[in-house]
Motif scaffolding. Structure first.
Motif, PDB file in Angstrom:
ATOM      1  N   GLU A   1       2.434  19.464  -4.707  1.00 35.90           N
ATOM      2  CA  GLU A   1       1.439  20.182  -3.884  1.00 35.90           C
ATOM      3  C   GLU A   1       0.466  19.165  -3.272  1.00 35.90           C
ATOM      4  N   THR A   2      -0.486  19.593  -2.548  1.00 31.59           N
ATOM      5  CA  THR A   2      -1.325  18.715  -1.702  1.00 31.59           C
ATOM      6  C   THR A   2      -1.888  17.496  -2.429  1.00 31.59           C
ATOM      7  N   LEU A   3      -2.457  17.752  -3.603  1.00 29.69           N
ATOM      8  CA  LEU A   3      -3.077  16.634  -4.343  1.00 29.69           C
ATOM      9  C   LEU A   3      -2.014  15.628  -4.768  1.00 29.69           C
ATOM     10  N   GLU A   4      -0.898  16.129  -5.270  1.00 34.83           N
ATOM     11  CA  GLU A   4       0.161  15.231  -5.755  1.00 34.83           C
ATOM     12  C   GLU A   4       0.727  14.402  -4.605  1.00 34.83           C
ATOM     13  N   LYS A   5       0.869  15.038  -3.445  1.00 33.47           N
ATOM     14  CA  LYS A   5       1.411  14.311  -2.274  1.00 33.47           C
ATOM     15  C   LYS A   5       0.431  13.199  -1.881  1.00 33.47           C
ATOM     16  N   ALA A   6      -0.856  13.536  -1.956  1.00 28.61           N
ATOM     17  CA  ALA A   6      -1.901  12.560  -1.590  1.00 28.61           C
ATOM     18  C   ALA A   6      -1.906  11.385  -2.574  1.00 28.61           C
ATOM     19  N   LYS A   7      -1.704  11.682  -3.856  1.00 29.83           N
ATOM     20  CA  LYS A   7      -1.653  10.619  -4.872  1.00 29.83           C
ATOM     21  C   LYS A   7      -0.470   9.692  -4.588  1.00 29.83           C
ATOM     22  N   LYS A   8       0.661  10.316  -4.201  1.00 31.60           N
ATOM     23  CA  LYS A   8       1.892   9.550  -3.954  1.00 31.60           C
ATOM     24  C   LYS A   8       1.708   8.658  -2.735  1.00 31.60           C
ATOM     25  N   LEU A   9       1.111   9.214  -1.675  1.00 32.58           N
ATOM     26  CA  LEU A   9       0.884   8.448  -0.438  1.00 32.58           C
ATOM     27  C   LEU A   9       0.052   7.200  -0.731  1.00 32.58           C
ATOM     28  N   ALA A  10      -1.036   7.403  -1.450  1.00 31.87           N
ATOM     29  CA  ALA A  10      -1.937   6.285  -1.757  1.00 31.87           C
ATOM     30  C   ALA A  10      -1.217   5.235  -2.589  1.00 31.87           C
ATOM     31  N   SER A  11      -0.462   5.701  -3.565  1.00 35.82           N
ATOM     32  CA  SER A  11       0.195   4.783  -4.509  1.00 35.82           C
ATOM     33  C   SER A  11       1.276   3.953  -3.829  1.00 35.82           C
ATOM     34  N   TYR A  12       2.069   4.600  -2.964  1.00 34.69           N
ATOM     35  CA  TYR A  12       3.147   3.867  -2.291  1.00 34.69           C
ATOM     36  C   TYR A  12       2.587   2.800  -1.362  1.00 34.69           C
ATOM     37  N   LYS A  13       1.512   3.162  -0.636  1.00 34.54           N
ATOM     38  CA  LYS A  13       0.914   2.198   0.307  1.00 34.54           C
ATOM     39  C   LYS A  13       0.289   1.032  -0.472  1.00 34.54           C
ATOM     40  N   ALA A  14      -0.368   1.359  -1.566  1.00 33.88           N
ATOM     41  CA  ALA A  14      -1.038   0.318  -2.368  1.00 33.88           C
ATOM     42  C   ALA A  14      -0.024  -0.660  -2.953  1.00 33.88           C
ATOM     43  N   VAL A  15       1.084  -0.143  -3.444  1.00 34.51           N
ATOM     44  CA  VAL A  15       2.118  -1.029  -4.018  1.00 34.51           C
ATOM     45  C   VAL A  15       2.736  -1.873  -2.905  1.00 34.51           C
ATOM     46  N   ASP A  16       3.071  -1.252  -1.794  1.00 29.42           N
ATOM     47  CA  ASP A  16       3.704  -2.005  -0.682  1.00 29.42           C
ATOM     48  C   ASP A  16       2.781  -3.098  -0.162  1.00 29.42           C
ATOM     49  N   ASP A  17       1.485  -2.835  -0.157  1.00 29.49           N
ATOM     50  CA  ASP A  17       0.525  -3.829   0.357  1.00 29.49           C
ATOM     51  C   ASP A  17       0.224  -4.936  -0.658  1.00 29.49           C
ATOM     52  N   ASN A  18       0.324  -4.649  -1.940  1.00 26.00           N
ATOM     53  CA  ASN A  18      -0.277  -5.565  -2.919  1.00 26.00           C
ATOM     54  C   ASN A  18       0.658  -6.132  -3.985  1.00 26.00           C
ATOM     55  N   VAL A  19       1.864  -5.584  -4.114  1.00 25.51           N
ATOM     56  CA  VAL A  19       2.741  -6.021  -5.205  1.00 25.51           C
ATOM     57  C   VAL A  19       3.930  -6.804  -4.638  1.00 25.51           C
ATOM     58  N   ARG A  20       4.137  -7.993  -5.194  1.00 33.04           N
ATOM     59  CA  ARG A  20       5.259  -8.845  -4.740  1.00 33.04           C
ATOM     60  C   ARG A  20       6.069  -9.291  -5.957  1.00 33.04           C
ATOM     61  N   ALA A  21       7.333  -9.680  -5.720  1.00 31.69           N
ATOM     62  CA  ALA A  21       8.218 -10.153  -6.788  1.00 31.69           C
ATOM     63  C   ALA A  21       7.552 -11.293  -7.552  1.00 31.69           C
ATOM     64  N   GLY A  22       7.752 -11.248  -8.882  1.00 27.49           N
ATOM     65  CA  GLY A  22       7.234 -12.337  -9.712  1.00 27.49           C
ATOM     66  C   GLY A  22       5.788 -12.176 -10.139  1.00 27.49           C
ATOM     67  N   MET A  23       5.122 -11.121  -9.664  1.00 25.45           N
ATOM     68  CA  MET A  23       3.707 -10.934  -9.992  1.00 25.45           C
ATOM     69  C   MET A  23       3.525 -10.441 -11.423  1.00 25.45           C
ATOM     70  N   LYS A  24       2.332 -10.701 -11.954  1.00 28.35           N
ATOM     71  CA  LYS A  24       1.897 -10.135 -13.228  1.00 28.35           C
ATOM     72  C   LYS A  24       0.956  -8.979 -12.868  1.00 28.35           C
ATOM     73  N   VAL A  25       1.346  -7.758 -13.243  1.00 29.31           N
ATOM     74  CA  VAL A  25       0.666  -6.552 -12.752  1.00 29.31           C
ATOM     75  C   VAL A  25       0.107  -5.707 -13.895  1.00 29.31           C
ATOM     76  N   GLY A  26      -1.186  -5.419 -13.814  1.00 30.59           N
ATOM     77  CA  GLY A  26      -1.808  -4.488 -14.763  1.00 30.59           C
ATOM     78  C   GLY A  26      -1.521  -3.066 -14.298  1.00 30.59           C
ATOM     79  N   ILE A  27      -1.063  -2.231 -15.217  1.00 34.06           N
ATOM     80  CA  ILE A  27      -0.727  -0.837 -14.879  1.00 34.06           C
ATOM     81  C   ILE A  27      -1.774   0.083 -15.501  1.00 34.06           C
ATOM     82  N   GLY A  28      -2.498   0.823 -14.658  1.00 34.39           N
ATOM     83  CA  GLY A  28      -3.555   1.713 -15.139  1.00 34.39           C
ATOM     84  C   GLY A  28      -3.021   2.932 -15.861  1.00 34.39           C
TER      85      GLY A  28
END
Ligand code: DER
Length: 228
Positions: free
Chosen positions: A1-28
């Motif tokens: 539903e609307t909120l879940e779609k919004a969470k997904k949109l934000a998360s996909y864009k954030a990962v695509d912009d900020n996560v690269r192979a070989g990185m050490k990533v903290g998962i909230g």
């Protein structure tokens, strides 16, 4: 539903912009971060993940990602996490899921803290949207004196967080209690965060001041609003 779609949109864009192979990533922790882990899994990039809770650990394992910890991976490239509210200065209220202690430690061990959220977390001041108060993790034997000080010294309205699927108070992953300190407005969040932290018995607050580098807010119309 609307909120879940919004969470997904934000998360996909954030990962695509900020996560690269070989990185050490903290998962909230929480419900929004789930989508960020889904995207990381989808991308199939090799990286090392450090969790911020039992829930976060389970997400990492279920996604088949490499699980580490701060003892072995003490310096992270980026941490991605949710928030309960983000103000105009990118200060955060976190702890809605009672995970703020490990989240703050992992965030502080990262070069960048990236926040993923739906539009309902996007505020100009604390309290615009979040009405449940400041989550404060306390040592169980101290919760009553801490509540008294929160009321008398800062005019807050403290409530001990009670569990739903367990009798008695919520017990955190670190075997502590959580007090939700309701407020009307917070003039100086940095000052309040420091003062609350100094109360004997307080382990950590959900006030993340001057820590986040960027926030991604999924919108109803399918776009993502960014604040940095
Ligand atoms: O408990 C926490 O700190 C969570 O990160 C919370 O702030 C956000 O959880 P949500 O993504 O389920 O809203």
């Amino acid at each position: 539903e609307t909120l879940e779609k919004a969470k997904k949109l934000a998360s996909y864009k954030a990962v695509d912009d900020n996560v690269r192979a070989g990185m050490k990533v903290g998962i909230g922790s929480g419900s929004t971060i789930k989508y960020a882990v889904d995207r990381i899994k989808e991308l199939g990039i090799p990286l090392t993940c450090v969790p911020t809770s039992f829930q976060s650990t389970q997400l990492i394992i279920a996604a088949g990602l490499e699980l580490s910890d701060l003892s072995r991976t003490p310096e992270l490239d980026v941490t991605i996490d949710g928030a309960d509210e983000v103000d105009a200065q990118l200060n955060l209220i976190k702890g809605g899921g009672a995970c703020q202690l490990q989240e703050k430690i992992v965030a502080a061990s990262s070069k960048k803290l990236i926040i993923v959220a739906d539009f309902s977390k996007d505020s100009s001041q604390f309290g615009d949207n979040w009405k449940k108060g400041i989550p404060i993790e306390v040592v169980p034997m101290a919760y009553v004196p801490v509540m008294i000080k929160l009321e008398r010294s800062f005019g807050l309205k403290p409530v001990l967080r009670m569990a739903v699927n367990k009798a008695g108070p919520v017990v955190t992953d670190n075997a502590n209690f959580v007090i939700d300190a309701q407020f009307t407005s917070i003039d100086n969040p940095a000052d309040l965060a420091t003062k609350i932290k100094m109360i004997p018995g307080v382990v950590e607050t959900g006030l993340f001041i001057n820590m986040a580098e960027k926030a991604y807010f999924g919108q109803k119309d399918g776009t993502v609003k960014e604040r940095s």
